[in-house]
Every structure is written in structure tokens, then in C-alpha cells.
Design a protein around this motif. Structure first.
Motif, PDB file in Angstrom:
ATOM      1  N   TYR A 115      24.081  -4.429  28.949  1.00 29.95           N
ATOM      2  CA  TYR A 115      23.823  -5.584  28.099  1.00 29.95           C
ATOM      3  C   TYR A 115      25.095  -6.399  27.924  1.00 29.95           C
ATOM      4  N   GLY A 116      24.921  -7.660  27.599  1.00 32.33           N
ATOM      5  CA  GLY A 116      26.090  -8.457  27.309  1.00 32.33           C
ATOM      6  C   GLY A 116      25.850  -9.945  27.374  1.00 32.33           C
ATOM      7  N   ASN A 117      26.929 -10.644  27.054  1.00 29.61           N
ATOM      8  CA  ASN A 117      26.945 -12.092  27.035  1.00 29.61           C
ATOM      9  C   ASN A 117      27.627 -12.563  28.308  1.00 29.61           C
ATOM     10  N   ASN A 118      26.893 -13.279  29.128  1.00 29.60           N
ATOM     11  CA  ASN A 118      27.417 -13.752  30.405  1.00 29.60           C
ATOM     12  C   ASN A 118      27.737 -15.244  30.365  1.00 29.60           C
ATOM     13  N   TYR A 119      27.710 -15.814  29.183  1.00 37.68           N
ATOM     14  CA  TYR A 119      27.892 -17.258  29.055  1.00 37.68           C
ATOM     15  C   TYR A 119      29.256 -17.712  29.566  1.00 37.68           C
ATOM     16  N   ASP A 120      30.323 -17.045  29.145  1.00 38.43           N
ATOM     17  CA  ASP A 120      31.674 -17.429  29.569  1.00 38.43           C
ATOM     18  C   ASP A 120      32.060 -16.809  30.904  1.00 38.43           C
ATOM     19  N   ASN A 131      24.431   9.551  39.440  1.00 34.32           N
ATOM     20  CA  ASN A 131      23.709  10.656  40.060  1.00 34.32           C
ATOM     21  C   ASN A 131      23.410  10.397  41.539  1.00 34.32           C
ATOM     22  N   GLY A 132      24.364   9.783  42.226  1.00 34.46           N
ATOM     23  CA  GLY A 132      24.217   9.536  43.654  1.00 34.46           C
ATOM     24  C   GLY A 132      23.417   8.302  44.020  1.00 34.46           C
ATOM     25  N   ASN A 133      22.935   7.560  43.042  1.00 32.34           N
ATOM     26  CA  ASN A 133      22.172   6.342  43.310  1.00 32.34           C
ATOM     27  C   ASN A 133      22.940   5.129  42.808  1.00 32.34           C
ATOM     28  N   THR A 134      22.706   3.997  43.454  1.00 31.92           N
ATOM     29  CA  THR A 134      23.337   2.741  43.068  1.00 31.92           C
ATOM     30  C   THR A 134      22.289   1.840  42.431  1.00 31.92           C
ATOM     31  N   TYR A 135      22.648   1.242  41.302  1.00 36.55           N
ATOM     32  CA  TYR A 135      21.752   0.343  40.568  1.00 36.55           C
ATOM     33  C   TYR A 135      22.420  -1.027  40.501  1.00 36.55           C
ATOM     34  N   THR A 136      21.639  -2.073  40.780  1.00 39.39           N
ATOM     35  CA  THR A 136      22.188  -3.413  40.800  1.00 39.39           C
ATOM     36  C   THR A 136      21.242  -4.412  40.132  1.00 39.39           C
ATOM     37  N   ASN A 137      21.831  -5.488  39.712  1.00 39.57           N
ATOM     38  CA  ASN A 137      21.081  -6.669  39.311  1.00 39.57           C
ATOM     39  C   ASN A 137      21.850  -7.834  39.903  1.00 39.57           C
ATOM     40  N   GLN A 138      21.193  -8.583  40.774  1.00 37.31           N
ATOM     41  CA  GLN A 138      21.862  -9.682  41.460  1.00 37.31           C
ATOM     42  C   GLN A 138      21.374 -11.047  40.983  1.00 37.31           C
ATOM     43  N   ASN A 139      20.780 -11.071  39.822  1.00 31.46           N
ATOM     44  CA  ASN A 139      20.260 -12.328  39.298  1.00 31.46           C
ATOM     45  C   ASN A 139      20.516 -12.386  37.791  1.00 31.46           C
ATOM     46  N   LEU A 140      21.772 -12.510  37.417  1.00 28.28           N
ATOM     47  CA  LEU A 140      22.141 -12.491  36.006  1.00 28.28           C
ATOM     48  C   LEU A 140      22.001 -13.871  35.377  1.00 28.28           C
ATOM     49  N   GLY A 141      21.510 -13.873  34.168  1.00 25.73           N
ATOM     50  CA  GLY A 141      21.394 -15.108  33.403  1.00 25.73           C
ATOM     51  C   GLY A 141      22.487 -15.185  32.356  1.00 25.73           C
ATOM     52  N   LYS A 142      22.252 -16.002  31.353  1.00 28.88           N
ATOM     53  CA  LYS A 142      23.228 -16.209  30.279  1.00 28.88           C
ATOM     54  C   LYS A 142      23.445 -14.939  29.458  1.00 28.88           C
ATOM     55  N   HIS A 143      22.381 -14.168  29.259  1.00 27.94           N
ATOM     56  CA  HIS A 143      22.463 -12.884  28.565  1.00 27.94           C
ATOM     57  C   HIS A 143      21.873 -11.808  29.464  1.00 27.94           C
ATOM     58  N   VAL A 144      22.529 -10.657  29.476  1.00 27.80           N
ATOM     59  CA  VAL A 144      22.122  -9.556  30.346  1.00 27.80           C
ATOM     60  C   VAL A 144      21.541  -8.435  29.501  1.00 27.80           C
TER      61      VAL A 144
END
Length: 173
Positions: A115-120, A131-144
């Protein structure tokens, strides 16, 4: 014999009413944003609540909000009896732009909320390993606000990186 049967049935009915009513009373229905705001105001003892983002996934409801002075996270878990109601699970806040909320349930599952503020920061993606797996989000908005319930592990590690639009690392999780 008839008296014992009636007393037994009455006792079972009383226990059932007590069990179901305790679940109902200790949980909240969140059918709209105003109910969530009212719950947060009461639970966190704050006057102002501005919901920035909510997410429901894997039996959890997370809300990222501002209380007038700081951005915070509140996590609610779906009640196991009434599926349209939630119980308070936890909360967090951080002074950094991005953070994680990490919780492990013995060896059954781990909960990681990014979670967080991606505005700045203006990040476009993040990635972390667990646990050996990779997790991603490649479409971040103003707030995560992303919820990951990882089954079969109690590993709550979430070391990762945050990237800009060119794929350059700009921060750590």
C-alpha cells in the motif's frame, strides 16, 4: 425424560443464538463507503476519514485512507459465518511512500498487503519475492493497494523494488 429433552433443546437454541449474535455484533456490514468511514472513525478515534482506495480480495477488505494528518491502512477480515460482514484484522501506517503490511498464520498462509501513496513517486510498477514466487503490479495508479494471501507458507518476507516507467529502480519495498 421429556423435561430433560426440552431443557437440552432450549440450551442448544440459547447457545446457537449466542454464537450467531456474537459473530454478528462483533462484525460490521460494509455495503457502502459511508459505513466504512463510520467504522474507521470509531475504531481509530478520528474525526476525519478520507478513503483513498479500497480493495476486497481473498476474504479481506483493505482500506487506504487519510485521517487528516497521515495516510493509514486498515484491514478487515470477512466473518466466517456472515460473508457480507467483516471483523477488524489490523492496521498500519508509514511515513514512506510505499509500505507492506505482513502477517503470517502458522504454516497455513501469509498475508502481504502493498500500500502507499504514489502521487509524488510516480512509480509504474513494483515487484517482490516470497516463498520462491515473484509478485508484481505493473499498472500503478495514484494510490497503491494490493492484497496477496499466499497459501501454504507462514513466510511474510516481501523484499522487493519499485520501478519508474523506464524500468529503473527508484525505491525498495
Amino acid at each position: 425424560m421429556k423435561k430433560i429433552f426440552i431443557i437440552s433443546i432450549a440450551g442448544i437454541c440459547f447457545l446457537a443464538v449466542y454464537f450467531f449474535s456474537s459473530h454478528y455484533i462483533s462484525s460490521i456490514g460494509v455495503t457502502d463507503e459511508q459505513e466504512l468511514i463510520n467504522f474507521i472513525s470509531k475504531k481509530e478515534n478520528v474525526q476525519q476519514v478520507n478513503i483513498l482506495k479500497t480493495k476486497t480480495e481473498e476474504g479481506f477488505l483493505a482500506a487506504y485512507y487519510n485521517n487528516g494528518t497521515e495516510n493509514r491502512l486498515i484491514v478487515l477480515e470477512e466473518d466466517n459465518i456472515f460473508s457480507n460482514r467483516y471483523r477488524y484484522f489490523g492496521g498500519s501506517y508509514s511515513s514512506s511512500n510505499f509500505n507492506t503490511y505482513n502477517f503470517g498464520e502458522s504454516s497455513s498462509w501469509a498475508l502481504i498487503i502493498v500500500y502507499g501513496n504514489n502521487y509524488d513517486l510516480k512509480a509504474t510498477s513494483y515487484q517482490f519475492c516470497n516463498n520462491g514466487n515473484t509478485y508484481t503490479n505493473q499498472n500503478l495508479g495514484k494510490h497503491v493497494l494490493d492484497i496477496y494471501k499466499i497459501e501454504g507458507t507462514s513466510d511474510i518476507s516481501s523484499k522487493g523494488c519499485i520501478y519508474d516507467k523506464n524500468g529503473n529502480k527508484i525505491s525498495h519495498l
